[in-house]
Design a protein around this motif. Structure first.
Motif, PDB file in Angstrom:
ATOM      1  N   GLY A  22      -5.670 -14.769  -2.082  1.00  0.00           N
ATOM      2  CA  GLY A  22      -5.852 -14.453  -0.668  1.00  0.00           C
ATOM      3  C   GLY A  22      -5.015 -13.261  -0.239  1.00  0.00           C
ATOM      4  N   ILE A  23      -3.748 -13.202  -0.722  1.00  0.00           N
ATOM      5  CA  ILE A  23      -2.908 -12.047  -0.370  1.00  0.00           C
ATOM      6  C   ILE A  23      -3.559 -10.770  -0.891  1.00  0.00           C
ATOM      7  CG2 ILE A  23      -0.705 -10.921  -0.837  1.00  0.00           C
ATOM      8  CD1 ILE A  23       0.626 -13.623  -0.679  1.00  0.00           C
ATOM      9  N   GLY A  24      -4.094 -10.852  -2.122  1.00  0.00           N
ATOM     10  CA  GLY A  24      -4.796  -9.685  -2.660  1.00  0.00           C
ATOM     11  C   GLY A  24      -5.970  -9.309  -1.787  1.00  0.00           C
ATOM     12  N   PHE A  25      -6.669 -10.332  -1.306  1.00  0.00           N
ATOM     13  CA  PHE A  25      -7.877 -10.064  -0.524  1.00  0.00           C
ATOM     14  C   PHE A  25      -7.530  -9.471   0.838  1.00  0.00           C
ATOM     15  CE2 PHE A  25     -11.945 -11.132   1.511  1.00  0.00           C
ATOM     16  CZ  PHE A  25     -12.788 -10.654   0.531  1.00  0.00           C
ATOM     17  N   ILE A  26      -6.386  -9.909   1.420  1.00  0.00           N
ATOM     18  CA  ILE A  26      -5.963  -9.328   2.704  1.00  0.00           C
ATOM     19  C   ILE A  26      -5.739  -7.827   2.530  1.00  0.00           C
ATOM     20  CG2 ILE A  26      -4.091  -9.284   4.388  1.00  0.00           C
ATOM     21  CD1 ILE A  26      -3.797 -12.312   3.902  1.00  0.00           C
ATOM     22  N   CYS A  27      -5.150  -7.450   1.392  1.00  0.00           N
ATOM     23  CA  CYS A  27      -4.947  -6.020   1.125  1.00  0.00           C
ATOM     24  C   CYS A  27      -6.286  -5.285   1.126  1.00  0.00           C
ATOM     25  CB  CYS A  27      -4.264  -5.807  -0.216  1.00  0.00           C
ATOM     26  SG  CYS A  27      -2.680  -6.603  -0.357  1.00  0.00           S
ATOM     27  N   LEU A  28      -7.311  -5.931   0.520  1.00  0.00           N
ATOM     28  CA  LEU A  28      -8.655  -5.339   0.507  1.00  0.00           C
ATOM     29  C   LEU A  28      -9.157  -5.142   1.924  1.00  0.00           C
ATOM     30  CD1 LEU A  28     -11.139  -6.981  -2.009  1.00  0.00           C
ATOM     31  CD2 LEU A  28     -10.445  -4.634  -1.848  1.00  0.00           C
ATOM     32  N   LEU A  29      -8.972  -6.191   2.753  1.00  0.00           N
ATOM     33  CA  LEU A  29      -9.482  -6.128   4.125  1.00  0.00           C
ATOM     34  C   LEU A  29      -8.778  -5.036   4.921  1.00  0.00           C
ATOM     35  CD1 LEU A  29      -9.851  -9.903   5.024  1.00  0.00           C
ATOM     36  CD2 LEU A  29     -11.620  -8.279   4.389  1.00  0.00           C
ATOM     37  N   LEU A  30      -7.490  -4.776   4.582  1.00  0.00           N
ATOM     38  CA  LEU A  30      -6.749  -3.744   5.303  1.00  0.00           C
ATOM     39  C   LEU A  30      -7.081  -2.358   4.780  1.00  0.00           C
ATOM     40  CD1 LEU A  30      -3.301  -5.521   5.638  1.00  0.00           C
ATOM     41  CD2 LEU A  30      -4.962  -5.097   7.432  1.00  0.00           C
ATOM     42  N   GLY A  31      -7.974  -2.276   3.821  1.00  0.00           N
ATOM     43  CA  GLY A  31      -8.453  -0.956   3.406  1.00  0.00           C
ATOM     44  C   GLY A  31      -7.824  -0.415   2.142  1.00  0.00           C
ATOM     45  N   ALA A  32      -6.883  -1.154   1.529  1.00  0.00           N
ATOM     46  CA  ALA A  32      -6.276  -0.652   0.292  1.00  0.00           C
ATOM     47  C   ALA A  32      -6.960  -1.309  -0.903  1.00  0.00           C
ATOM     48  CB  ALA A  32      -4.794  -0.961   0.284  1.00  0.00           C
ATOM     49  N   ASN A  33      -6.486  -1.009  -2.113  1.00  0.00           N
ATOM     50  CA  ASN A  33      -7.035  -1.665  -3.292  1.00  0.00           C
ATOM     51  C   ASN A  33      -6.570  -3.116  -3.345  1.00  0.00           C
ATOM     52  OD1 ASN A  33      -8.336   0.591  -4.022  1.00  0.00           O
ATOM     53  ND2 ASN A  33      -7.188   0.955  -5.897  1.00  0.00           N
ATOM     54  N   TYR A  34      -7.250  -3.905  -4.190  1.00  0.00           N
ATOM     55  CA  TYR A  34      -6.878  -5.305  -4.356  1.00  0.00           C
ATOM     56  C   TYR A  34      -5.430  -5.401  -4.828  1.00  0.00           C
ATOM     57  CZ  TYR A  34      -7.544 -10.163  -5.687  1.00  0.00           C
ATOM     58  OH  TYR A  34      -7.446 -11.519  -5.795  1.00  0.00           O
ATOM     59  N   LEU A  35      -4.654  -6.292  -4.199  1.00  0.00           N
ATOM     60  CA  LEU A  35      -3.249  -6.539  -4.557  1.00  0.00           C
ATOM     61  C   LEU A  35      -2.322  -5.362  -4.291  1.00  0.00           C
ATOM     62  CD1 LEU A  35      -3.446  -8.560  -7.893  1.00  0.00           C
ATOM     63  CD2 LEU A  35      -2.839  -9.403  -5.670  1.00  0.00           C
ATOM     64  N   ASP A  36      -2.754  -4.385  -3.489  1.00  0.00           N
ATOM     65  CA  ASP A  36      -1.872  -3.265  -3.155  1.00  0.00           C
ATOM     66  C   ASP A  36      -1.042  -3.652  -1.926  1.00  0.00           C
ATOM     67  OD1 ASP A  36      -0.676  -0.897  -2.835  1.00  0.00           O
ATOM     68  OD2 ASP A  36      -2.492   0.317  -2.673  1.00  0.00           O
ATOM     69  N   TYR A  37       0.123  -4.341  -2.196  1.00  0.00           N
ATOM     70  CA  TYR A  37       0.852  -4.978  -1.089  1.00  0.00           C
ATOM     71  C   TYR A  37       1.395  -4.012  -0.072  1.00  0.00           C
ATOM     72  CZ  TYR A  37       1.303  -8.050  -5.075  1.00  0.00           C
ATOM     73  OH  TYR A  37       1.079  -8.764  -6.187  1.00  0.00           O
ATOM     74  N   GLY A  38       1.610  -2.749  -0.452  1.00  0.00           N
ATOM     75  CA  GLY A  38       2.234  -1.795   0.460  1.00  0.00           C
ATOM     76  C   GLY A  38       1.562  -1.799   1.817  1.00  0.00           C
ATOM     77  N   VAL A  39       0.261  -2.014   1.813  1.00  0.00           N
ATOM     78  CA  VAL A  39      -0.511  -1.926   3.046  1.00  0.00           C
ATOM     79  C   VAL A  39      -0.223  -3.102   3.977  1.00  0.00           C
ATOM     80  CG1 VAL A  39      -2.553  -3.177   2.279  1.00  0.00           C
ATOM     81  CG2 VAL A  39      -2.804  -1.272   3.849  1.00  0.00           C
ATOM     82  N   LEU A  40       0.418  -4.150   3.445  1.00  0.00           N
ATOM     83  CA  LEU A  40       0.752  -5.298   4.295  1.00  0.00           C
ATOM     84  C   LEU A  40       1.700  -4.894   5.408  1.00  0.00           C
ATOM     85  CD1 LEU A  40       1.232  -8.090   1.633  1.00  0.00           C
ATOM     86  CD2 LEU A  40      -0.621  -7.898   3.256  1.00  0.00           C
ATOM     87  N   ALA A  41       2.365  -3.726   5.276  1.00  0.00           N
ATOM     88  CA  ALA A  41       3.259  -3.247   6.328  1.00  0.00           C
ATOM     89  C   ALA A  41       2.530  -3.146   7.659  1.00  0.00           C
ATOM     90  CB  ALA A  41       3.835  -1.884   5.930  1.00  0.00           C
ATOM     91  N   GLU A  42       1.210  -2.979   7.599  1.00  0.00           N
ATOM     92  CA  GLU A  42       0.450  -2.863   8.846  1.00  0.00           C
ATOM     93  C   GLU A  42       0.470  -4.149   9.659  1.00  0.00           C
ATOM     94  OE1 GLU A  42      -3.525  -1.394   8.403  1.00  0.00           O
ATOM     95  OE2 GLU A  42      -2.855   0.200   7.064  1.00  0.00           O
ATOM     96  N   ILE A  43       0.556  -5.298   8.978  1.00  0.00           N
ATOM     97  CA  ILE A  43       0.546  -6.551   9.737  1.00  0.00           C
ATOM     98  C   ILE A  43       1.906  -7.242   9.740  1.00  0.00           C
ATOM     99  CG2 ILE A  43      -1.918  -7.080   9.574  1.00  0.00           C
ATOM    100  CD1 ILE A  43      -1.202  -8.857   7.169  1.00  0.00           C
TER     101      ILE A  43
END
Lengths: 495, 152
Positions: B84-105
């Motif tokens: 699911g964490i990987g998929f959230i990254c996908l939804l935020l527009g980054a690649n799968y499991l690219d956690y850096g983008v989690l900074a947005e939320i």
């Protein structure tokens, strides 16, 4: 989301399989629609990915944004896109079929069945799209563990024992594969396939690399049940539930064959197995033995599913035989046969499953006049059968045609003869059944049964059987188109 | 066979040890990405605490607190956290499991978001490993019956 198609192929069925366990315990009715939805998304993503590859070339997808060779990358080229489309489409059709057959075979366990089914498909698709040999091992294990579980729940009492044999042989196969990966990693320090194929040529004369290649071949041969290592297959595939037999027979061995083509022609350059370590002749003889042996044993069987299992061993032999010719025509035949055989096997196993569902008896001797009660299923079975024999216009004819041409082109007349002889042997297998079903004189004592009413399997099982049978015909008609748009680019360019 | 054991020493010691085992397991999971350890190792230790109680008391006693259904759900939930964490990254527009983008939320910077993403995944792995350990032990100790135990 289109740029994420390569990862969606795998992630959607994986997520669905996990959500299914949690949701399914509470709302059992949701489980089946969830599985279908996930497999549909997966199939759509594979189609999109293959389309993108045809339009604009190979797709590289970096997992977690890390650049290869440090990170894992998913690579979809013509070959892997093609196999991904086959696997996702066939498993979607078989998933529709499971509704009726599994409900009857394991009432109350359907939620777990759907989860494991999804995991199996996830693993198969993962092997196909990943560009990292260790990642392939991980997906290979996901696939194998899921299939052990699915075989073990078979309705027969002997199913757990068959699954146990399968576990032992499958684990040995996986060990060999992993040893191969380890040896390559020791020598090169990388696991990325593109990186390996760049680094390996300098090391081709090292015994470690040659042993690694041998380990890969033995490991994969065990997984795809190539002739002397096939002992686990007939029991496991005969005793598994019918929907599971159809899935594993039509996709698992094909993905294994894909893996073999990948290792021989992508991880190692083609000239390694042709010049440096000339094993192609040996592989060819083993495959020819598999073809003859599989067809021969199929003649001797009295039970339909076991007969199909031996036919499958012969079919695996065809694909590997095409690989061993190491020329463009032979390899085209092999790759086309991956597609055709997947449809043929699904069609035959699903039809037999439907017969078993209705009559609870799949002995060939008891099939007389079954076409009166189940005309559509039997028609589909005949289409699948003549495709295995290789009669035009069914799909099987075209791939065998390329295989025979490939053998002649390579100057291996013995193998061309083997292909033709085995076609005759499979003709005996299927025409014997056709004769038994359609042309046996009616017993005088059973005058009433001549007016038997139509009694087909439920629609949910009949439609998948029909889709596969029509698919076999359509693939035959369009095989030229498939070769020009996809397969000719999937064959390594050196040929 | 695992049956109710009335040895007061065994029971008291296992009672005394369990909280420390749990604490150590959480430490191993939480420090997974700084030091040796991680979700798998921590999950094993977490599972060991359940297995210790099953040995010291009996299986039924432990199953009263953690039902089999619960265990099955946890097996799924753990991996679901990972995927699911990987998929959230996908939804935020980054690649799968690219956690850096989690900074947005998350209210943190990119580097911290990467660390937190990894930590989330370790937690997921820990939960699944624990549940699977317990389930393997249950199956082996009770011969697949999940009852008190039928293996002598």
């Amino acid at each position: 989301m289109i740029k994420n198609a390569p990862v969606l192929i795998i992630v959607v069925p994986l997520l669905a399989s996990l959500i299914n366990i949690i949701l399914g315990l509470r709302w059992r009715a949701l489980s089946f629609p969830l599985m279908l939805a996930a497999l549909s998304v997966s199939a759509a993503s594979s189609f999109i990915a293959l389309n993108t590859v045809i339009d604009s070339g190979t797709i590289h997808y970096r997992l977690g944004g890390w650049a290869p060779p440090w990170g894992i990358e998913y690579v979809i080229d013509h070959l892997s896109g093609f196999v991904a489309v086959i696997v996702s489409f066939v498993s979607l059709v078989i998933a529709v079929y499971t509704r009726k057959s599994i409900e009857r075979e394991f009432p109350g366990k359907t939620v777990y069945f759907h989860s494991i089914f999804l995991l199996l498909v996830t693993g198969l698709l993962g092997i196909v799209v990943t560009g990292d040999i260790f990642n392939i091992y991980v997906f290979l294990e996901i696939t194998s563990l899921a299939s052990y579980a699915l075989v073990a729940i078979g309705p027969d009492k002997r199913a757990p024992l068959a699954a146990f044999n399968y576990v032992i042989m499958g684990t040995i196969g996986a060990c060999f594969y992993l040893l191969g990966v380890g040896y390559l990693y020791i020598m090169t320090g990388t696991l990325n396939i593109a990186d390996l194929s760049r680094l390996l040529p300098g090391l081709y004369h090292s015994p470690v690399i040659q042993v690694a290649f041998a380990f890969f071949m033995v490991g994969i041969a065990l997984k795809i049940a190539l002739f002397p290592l096939h002992r686990w297959l007939p029991d496991a595939y005969t005793l598994a539930p019918s929907a599971v037999s159809a899935l594993v027979a039509s996709t698992m061995t094909k993905v294994g064959a894909y893996l073999m083509i990948r290792i021989i022609f992508t991880v190692f350059q083609p000239f390694f197995s042709i010049e440096v370590l000339p094993v192609m002749n040996l592989v060819g003889w083993v495959a020819a033995a598999a073809v003859i042996f599989g067809s021969g044993y199929a003649i001797a069987q009295t039970e339909l599913k076991r007969m199909l299992a031996y036919i499958l061993i012969a079919e695996v032999g065809y694909i590997v035989l095409g690989v061993s010719f190491a020329n463009r025509t032979g390899l085209t035949g092999s790759i086309l046969h991956i597609l055709n055989d997947s449809f043929m096997m699904a069609c035959l196993f699903l039809a037999v499953g439907a017969i078993a569902y209705k009559t609870k008896n799949t002995n060939i001797a008891s099939l007389s006049h079954i076409h009166k009660t189940m005309p559509i299923t039997m028609a589909a079975f005949v289409v699948g059968g003549i495709s295995v024999v290789g009669i035009p216009p069914t799909a099987g004819f075209f791939s065998k045609w390329y295989l025979v041409l490939g053998a002649i082109e390579a100057g291996k007349w013995v193998f061309a003869a083997v292909l033709l002889i085995s076609s005759l042997m499979t003709a005996i297998v299927f025409f014997r059944i056709i004769e038994r079903v359609y042309f046996t004189a009616a017993d005088p004592g059973h005058g009433k049964s001549a007016r038997a009413v139509m009694d087909e399997a439920p629609l949910g099982m009949l439609v998948p059987v029909l889709v596969m049978a029509v698919g076999v015909l359509i693939l035959g008609l369009f095989s030229g188109r498939i070769i020009t748009t996809v397969i000719q680019f999937a064959v390594p360019s050196v040929f | 066979m695992i049956k109710q054991c009335d040895n007061v020493i065994v029971q008291s010691v296992s009672r005394f040890l369990t909280p420390f085992i749990l604490l150590f397991a959480l430490y191993v999971i939480a420090h997974g990405h700084y030091s040796p350890g991680g979700g798998f190792q921590g999950g094993c230790i977490l599972g060991a605490s359940f297995i210790l109680s099953m040995i010291a008391y009996d299986i039924a006693e432990v199953k009263r607190r953690m039902t089999e259904k619960m265990n099955t759900v946890l097996t799924g939930v753990g991996v679901l956290i990972y995927a699911g964490i990987g998929f959230i990254c996908l939804l935020l527009g980054a690649n799968y499991l690219d956690y850096g983008v989690l900074a947005e939320i998350l209210p943190v910077g990119t580097a911290k978001a990467r660390a937190l993403g990894t930590f989330g995944i370790e937690i997921g792995v820990g939960i699944t490993v624990m549940a699977v350990m317990v389930s393997i032990f249950l199956n082996l100790a009770s011969g697949g019956e999940h009852e008190e135990g039928s293996v002598e």
